[in-house]
Design a protein around this motif. Structure first.
Motif, PDB file in Angstrom:
ATOM      1  N   ASN A 138       3.473  28.884 -27.449  1.00  0.00           N
ATOM      2  CA  ASN A 138       3.554  29.669 -26.227  1.00  0.00           C
ATOM      3  C   ASN A 138       4.301  28.918 -25.121  1.00  0.00           C
ATOM      4  OD1 ASN A 138       0.954  29.588 -27.700  1.00  0.00           O
ATOM      5  ND2 ASN A 138       0.703  31.579 -26.760  1.00  0.00           N
ATOM      6  N   GLY A 139       5.082  29.670 -24.374  1.00  0.00           N
ATOM      7  CA  GLY A 139       5.656  29.131 -23.143  1.00  0.00           C
ATOM      8  C   GLY A 139       6.793  28.152 -23.301  1.00  0.00           C
ATOM      9  N   VAL A 140       7.439  28.112 -24.451  1.00  0.00           N
ATOM     10  CA  VAL A 140       8.519  27.143 -24.617  1.00  0.00           C
ATOM     11  C   VAL A 140       9.866  27.727 -24.200  1.00  0.00           C
ATOM     12  CG1 VAL A 140       7.492  25.713 -26.395  1.00  0.00           C
ATOM     13  CG2 VAL A 140       8.702  27.788 -27.036  1.00  0.00           C
ATOM     14  N   GLY A 141       9.912  29.049 -24.013  1.00  0.00           N
ATOM     15  CA  GLY A 141      11.172  29.667 -23.602  1.00  0.00           C
ATOM     16  C   GLY A 141      11.881  30.402 -24.722  1.00  0.00           C
ATOM     17  N   ASP A 256       9.999  22.859 -26.232  1.00  0.00           N
ATOM     18  CA  ASP A 256      10.149  22.436 -24.850  1.00  0.00           C
ATOM     19  C   ASP A 256      10.474  20.932 -24.825  1.00  0.00           C
ATOM     20  OD1 ASP A 256       9.544  21.553 -22.224  1.00  0.00           O
ATOM     21  OD2 ASP A 256       8.157  23.224 -21.955  1.00  0.00           O
ATOM     22  N   LYS A 283      14.711  23.476 -21.630  1.00  0.00           N
ATOM     23  CA  LYS A 283      14.321  22.765 -20.396  1.00  0.00           C
ATOM     24  C   LYS A 283      14.809  21.310 -20.409  1.00  0.00           C
ATOM     25  CE  LYS A 283      10.281  25.692 -20.698  1.00  0.00           C
ATOM     26  NZ  LYS A 283       8.834  25.810 -20.694  1.00  0.00           N
ATOM     27  N   GLU A 311      18.543  28.275 -16.265  1.00  0.00           N
ATOM     28  CA  GLU A 311      17.917  29.582 -16.382  1.00  0.00           C
ATOM     29  C   GLU A 311      18.909  30.718 -16.594  1.00  0.00           C
ATOM     30  OE1 GLU A 311      14.349  30.417 -14.673  1.00  0.00           O
ATOM     31  OE2 GLU A 311      14.004  28.469 -13.759  1.00  0.00           O
TER      32      GLU A 311
ATOM     33  N   LEU B 109       5.432  23.583 -14.276  1.00  0.00           N
ATOM     34  CA  LEU B 109       6.711  23.810 -14.934  1.00  0.00           C
ATOM     35  C   LEU B 109       6.700  25.196 -15.565  1.00  0.00           C
ATOM     36  CD1 LEU B 109       7.108  20.473 -16.960  1.00  0.00           C
ATOM     37  CD2 LEU B 109       8.055  21.004 -14.713  1.00  0.00           C
ATOM     38  N   GLN B 110       7.859  25.643 -16.025  1.00  0.00           N
ATOM     39  CA  GLN B 110       7.900  26.915 -16.742  1.00  0.00           C
ATOM     40  C   GLN B 110       7.099  26.811 -18.033  1.00  0.00           C
ATOM     41  OE1 GLN B 110      10.628  25.335 -15.611  1.00  0.00           O
ATOM     42  NE2 GLN B 110      12.083  26.763 -14.703  1.00  0.00           N
ATOM     43  N   GLY B 111       6.412  27.901 -18.337  1.00  0.00           N
ATOM     44  CA  GLY B 111       5.759  27.974 -19.645  1.00  0.00           C
ATOM     45  C   GLY B 111       4.516  27.129 -19.806  1.00  0.00           C
ATOM     46  N   GLY B 194       7.340  29.364 -12.430  1.00  0.00           N
ATOM     47  CA  GLY B 194       7.478  28.025 -12.995  1.00  0.00           C
ATOM     48  C   GLY B 194       8.740  27.380 -12.460  1.00  0.00           C
TER      49      GLY B 194
END
Lengths: 336, 448
Positions: A138-141, A256, A283, A311, B109-111, B194
């Protein structure tokens, strides 16, 4: 000629030859995005070689420290510093500067020999849609990386389509839909909490019927320890392979850059479910050094294919080992 | 091998030590090296690991571990206690603004899980603690972020506030606070976008929001899988925004979460909560002791050591040990030992504490406890003389004992057979280990 001098000369030459503006711009984003990671590692290496006129035990200890603090991992860090120690003994090297160059040599050779030859771009099928499955914790992009990949291949004239396979996280489908609208590419999405495998099925069917070149399947973020969710991922993969021969042709794991040693366990677990063909590190524009790039390759032989450096949808770069290591060693000083 | 648990590594060191019960300084250094690797593999920051292992060595010297019954476990305990101490007390309380509005700013941070955590906090505060909670969506950048928050908040009793993604986040924050004050909310949770700590523009935006709201809590979200850089991130956010605490997310994965230790060590910020799943109810208080186990990658071996220390009368254990080695081991001794172990708690929770021990099922657990009861009943139905000299037992004796204890003859025979086996085992151990002591009275005669 040592590897580093080779790399240097390569870069110098391309500077002199005035590469076309596009490549120049690409290297600029790369340099800017990687600035943080490289500055730190490079300046510390540099500082280290200034403090020691001759290498000794403390020097190797500090070298180990720099590596570990870059998330290279204990095991690999220890091996690298031990290897260097042996090189120093065998070849009677005592100049820190020489050893730093040898360190980069070792990293380079280690990376290259750990797995198959690396081709960053997606390998397209000769006919029919090429399927790329994208997974990760989750949340790694994942979703942002998919948008970036879609943009990259649409620019290359490919017909790209997205499958919003994250039916679990609230807002995930909307997030991908916004990107699809911006990119102007078709998207197949299921209802919230519907079976992601059925969405994948719809996507595969549509792709076949509409001559799509690249079908990118987004999946919900899942911790690699959740057995049922990993089963779900396996099911998505099975459905895809039933609909399109050989699919998924590529499976990318998104990681990430700030991830520590758990990144290796992530890669290992996902690899068991779907044959990972590459890793995208996201990131990379933070201050972390992405040492996980080296330890994953070292332990599992999976290559990093792309780096996410911002981004915007154009903020995706091919991973270039030369550049990465060159940057690590030389920093921005000589690059300016 | 990488990622092996610390206890396995220790076991390996001790295998080499067989027959050499005490710990030397060399062995200690090996162990400290393993501790160092374990901590680094858990992503504890390098600098902290360095000073930490030094502290442990000093403490171990001070406590004279070399002569302890089980030195390796003592060292694990020192390490564990040290980590736990560094992580601090449970501090999972929200700092409420007594009698007024309490604002909570979620950052990271993001995520890292800010939006999910906003939902979990809302559930905790609104549904469980019955506060009136308003949640504001300040992430105007990430596509789908506002929809995600709205959906998550919809699963709780909290109210949702958004001005879409065209408004400046600082303005949204101000208007949210105005609404919260006007409508007498107890808590305002602000879910921010984030951002990287080096993104000057976005950090400036956070400073402005912070200045505008003056939150009671500014909580940083940290992913359990965060690497060496986590401390730099925490430092940067803390410098700019005066954080009040940290929430660790994704502790339901297999990341060891060494970042928790690093951040606590370097910033002193309390770790208030941990995210342990994807549902809104999956937010737990942060338990320093569990975190210590996790960082070391081991079962709860320390609790076991502690429990054993509390419950086993050391003098009696020593006496037992000597008796055993002299071959003078009676049924009474066996019973006493069993009882001592029983005092430590139910079998299953004991076994759970031993790393590498297979999980036992309810059925097996019940069986083991049943067996213990049978042993006790049978032995207590013997005369004191019989207990000391079970070899005199004839069929008629056994019949009487079986009747007296409400068990069968087969049960009685099993007890005696077990006793003989234990005695035999003791003899072998005596030959094996002519000098030195038994490792406490912990090994029950039913063997493991």
């Amino acid at each position: 000629m040592g590897l580093v001098s080779f790399l240097k000369s390569k870069f110098k030459k391309s500077d002199e030859a005035k590469v076309d503006a596009k490549e120049e711009a690409s290297r600029d984003t790369y340099s800017k995005g990687m600035e943080k990671s490289r500055k730190n590692f490079a300046s510390r290496l540099d500082e280290l070689s200034k403090r020691y006129a001759k290498v000794n035990a403390e020097y190797f200890e500090e070298l180990e420290e720099i590596l570990i603090e870059s998330d290279v991992g204990v095991d690999l860090s220890l091996r690298l510093s031990e290897r260097l120690l042996n090189i120093a003994k065998e070849e009677k090297l005592s100049e820190p500067k020489d050893l730093n160059e040898r360190l980069i040599d070792e990293m380079f050779v280690g990376y290259v020999t750990k797995g198959e030859a690396i081709q960053n771009e997606i390998a397209f099928q000769e006919s029919g849609p090429t399927v790329l499955l994208v997974c990760g914790v989750n949340g790694v992009g994942k979703t942002t990386s998919i948008a970036k990949l879609a943009y990259r291949y649409m620019k290359k004239g490919k017909k790209v389509m997205l499958v919003a396979g994250d039916t679990f996280r609230a807002g995930a489908v909307e997030q991908l839909r916004v990107w699809a609208d911006r990119l102007g590419c078709p998207i197949i999405a299921g209802k919230p909490d519907s079976d992601p495998a059925s969405v994948a099925y719809d996507g595969a069917k549509y792709a076949k019927e509409n001559n799509i070149d690249l079908l990118i399947v987004d999946t919900a973020g899942r911790l690699q320890t959740k057995a049922n969710l990993m089963q779900e991922l396996a099911k998505i993969r099975r459905v895809l392979s039933r609909e399109i021969e050989g699919a998924p042709h590529e499976s990318f794991l998104i990681i990430d850059a700030t991830t520590g040693q758990n990144g290796v366990l992530q890669a290992k677990a996902f690899k068991e479910v779907t044959d990972l063909t590459g890793i995208v590190i996201t990131k990379m524009d933070g201050t972390s050094k992405g040492g996980i790039i080296l330890s994953i390759r070292d332990e599992l032989g999976i290559p990093v294919r792309f780096l996410g450096l911002g981004e915007g949808m154009e903020d995706l770069q091919e991973f270039d080992l030369d550049k990465y290591l060159y940057g690590l060693l030389l920093g921005e000083k000589e690059n300016a | 091998m990488a990622f092996e648990s610390l206890s396995n590594k220790f076991e390996n060191i001790f295998k080499k030590l067989r027959g050499n019960a005490t710990l030397s300084e060399k062995n200690m250094d090996d162990m400290l090296k393993e501790i160092r690797v374990a901590l680094l593999e858990a992503d504890v920051n390098f600098k902290i690991v360095k000073s930490f292992t030094n502290d442990v060595k000093e403490k171990a010297m001070g406590q004279d571990v070399y002569h302890k019954v089980n030195p390796s476990q003592m060292i694990v305990k020192i390490v564990h206690d040290e980590i736990q101490e560094l992580l601090g007390e449970d501090q999972c309380e929200v700092n409420y603004n007594k009698g007024g509005l309490t604002s909570i700013l979620l950052l990271g941070l993001q995520g890292t899980g800010k939006t999910t955590t906003a939902g979990k906090l809302s559930y905790l505060l609104a549904d469980k603690n019955k506060k009136k909670v308003l949640v504001a969506a300040l992430d105007v950048y990430r596509p789908g972020a506002i929809e995600q928050l709205e959906a998550v908040i919809g699963k709780t009793s909290a109210d949702f506030f958004s001005l879409g993604n065209k408004e400046n986040p600082m303005v949204i924050a101000r208007k949210a606070k105005e609404k919260a004050l006007a409508e007498h909310y107890d808590v305002l949770i602000l879910d921010t976008a984030g951002r990287l700590q080096i993104d000057e523009g976005l950090m400036e935006e956070l400073r402005n929001i912070n200045h505008e709201i003056h939150p009671e809590e500014a909580l940083l979200l940290v992913d359990a899988a965060a690497g060496q850089d986590a401390v730099n991130v925490a430092n940067a956010f803390n410098r700019d925004l005066h954080l009040t605490g940290v929430i660790m997310s994704r502790l339901d994965g297999d990341a060891r979460g060494g970042a928790a230790l690093s951040i606590k060590y370097l910033t002193g910020l309390p770790i208030k909560f941990s995210g342990v799943g994807e549902k809104v109810s999956d937010l737990e208080p942060f338990y320093p002791d569990r975190m210590a186990d996790r960082i070391l990658g081991m079962g709860d071996v320390v609790t076991l050591v502690e429990k054993a220390k509390e419950t086993i009368d050391e003098k009696q254990a020593e006496k037992d040990a000597r008796k055993l080695l002299d071959g003078d081991f009676t049924l009474e001794d066996m019973l006493r030992q069993m009882k001592q172990v029983q005092k430590m708690g139910p079998m299953r929770s004991l076994l759970k504490m031993i790393p590498g021990m297979p999980k036992i099922t309810d059925e097996q657990q019940e069986k083991a406890e049943q067996e213990m009861k049978t042993f006790e009943a049978v032995i207590q139905s013997m005369t004191p003389y019989e207990r000391k000299h079970p070899e005199i037992l004839r069929f008629s004796h056994k019949n009487r004992i079986a009747k007296g204890s409400g068990k069968t003859n087969a049960d009685v025979n099993r007890v005696i057979r077990k006793y003989e086996q234990s005695k035999e085992m003791m003899k072998q151990m005596k030959n094996y280990q002519k000098t030195g002591r038994m490792p406490g009275g912990m090994k029950g005669p039913w063997g493991n």
